[in-house]
Design a protein around this motif. Structure first.
Motif, PDB file in Angstrom:
ATOM      1  N   UNK A  47       0.854  -1.202   0.000  1.00 30.94           N
ATOM      2  CA  UNK A  47       0.000   0.000   0.000  1.00 30.94           C
ATOM      3  C   UNK A  47       0.884   1.245   0.000  1.00 30.94           C
ATOM      4  N   UNK A  48       1.914   1.251   0.846  1.00 29.82           N
ATOM      5  CA  UNK A  48       2.826   2.392   0.891  1.00 29.82           C
ATOM      6  C   UNK A  48       3.587   2.543  -0.431  1.00 29.82           C
ATOM      7  N   UNK A  53       4.189   5.508  -5.579  1.00 30.89           N
ATOM      8  CA  UNK A  53       4.070   5.592  -7.044  1.00 30.89           C
ATOM      9  C   UNK A  53       3.163   6.746  -7.450  1.00 30.89           C
ATOM     10  N   UNK A  54       2.082   6.924  -6.709  1.00 27.53           N
ATOM     11  CA  UNK A  54       1.158   8.023  -7.006  1.00 27.53           C
ATOM     12  C   UNK A  54       1.835   9.368  -6.774  1.00 27.53           C
ATOM     13  N   UNK A  55       2.561   9.510  -5.673  1.00 24.69           N
ATOM     14  CA  UNK A  55       3.257  10.768  -5.393  1.00 24.69           C
ATOM     15  C   UNK A  55       4.328  11.055  -6.437  1.00 24.69           C
ATOM     16  N   UNK A  88      10.733  10.654   2.547  1.00 25.01           N
ATOM     17  CA  UNK A  88      10.407  10.022   3.828  1.00 25.01           C
ATOM     18  C   UNK A  88       9.637   8.723   3.627  1.00 25.01           C
ATOM     19  N   UNK A  89       8.780   8.676   2.622  1.00 25.72           N
ATOM     20  CA  UNK A  89       8.037   7.446   2.342  1.00 25.72           C
ATOM     21  C   UNK A  89       8.965   6.353   1.819  1.00 25.72           C
ATOM     22  N   UNK A  90       9.928   6.712   0.976  1.00 29.18           N
ATOM     23  CA  UNK A  90      10.917   5.740   0.504  1.00 29.18           C
ATOM     24  C   UNK A  90      11.711   5.166   1.675  1.00 29.18           C
ATOM     25  N   UNK A  91      12.117   6.009   2.595  1.00 31.32           N
ATOM     26  CA  UNK A  91      12.870   5.576   3.767  1.00 31.32           C
ATOM     27  C   UNK A  91      12.030   4.620   4.614  1.00 31.32           C
TER      28      UNK A  91
END
Length: 113
Positions: A47-48, A53-55, A88-91
């Motif tokens: 989900x994350x 991908x959307x961001x 931050x989401x990648x991390x």
């Protein structure tokens, strides 16, 4: 709650068609109409990854990179904040475990006798 509904919770404020969201979910190994399992680390990680991908797709939109001024915020601030959120989401995704990995803490043996 389905995977599609969970993704919509994660991407509040981003208006995309449900068909587009379904494509993003399929690209990350999720069926949009399957039941979301909150106990599954892999499902949460996917989900994350879908939200990421959307961001990234939003960050590729050239129209958002123009320098607009609206009240006290410029669009360049929006792009910088978006890139910070992507980082931050990648991390966070890199640090998340999957269902196949052991859910143990980090242990380091300093001394071995």
């Amino acid at each position: 709650m389905t995977n599609l509904q969970r993704l919509m919770l994660e991407t509040k404020g981003i208006d995309l068609d449900q068909n587009e969201l379904a494509v993003y979910l399929a690209e990350n190994g999720l069926n949009p109409h399957d039941e979301y399992n909150p106990q599954s680390a892999t499902a949460k990680r996917n989900i994350y990854k879908t939200a990421l991908s959307i961001l990234e797709s939003i960050a590729n939109n050239v129209q958002l990179m123009k320098n607009y001024k609206h009240e006290d915020m410029t669009v360049t601030d929006f792009h910088e904040n978006l890139m910070n959120r992507i980082d931050s989401l990648e991390r966070k995704i890199r640090q998340m475990k999957t269902d196949e990995q052991k859910q143990t803490g980090n242990v380091f043996m300093l001394f071995n006798s």
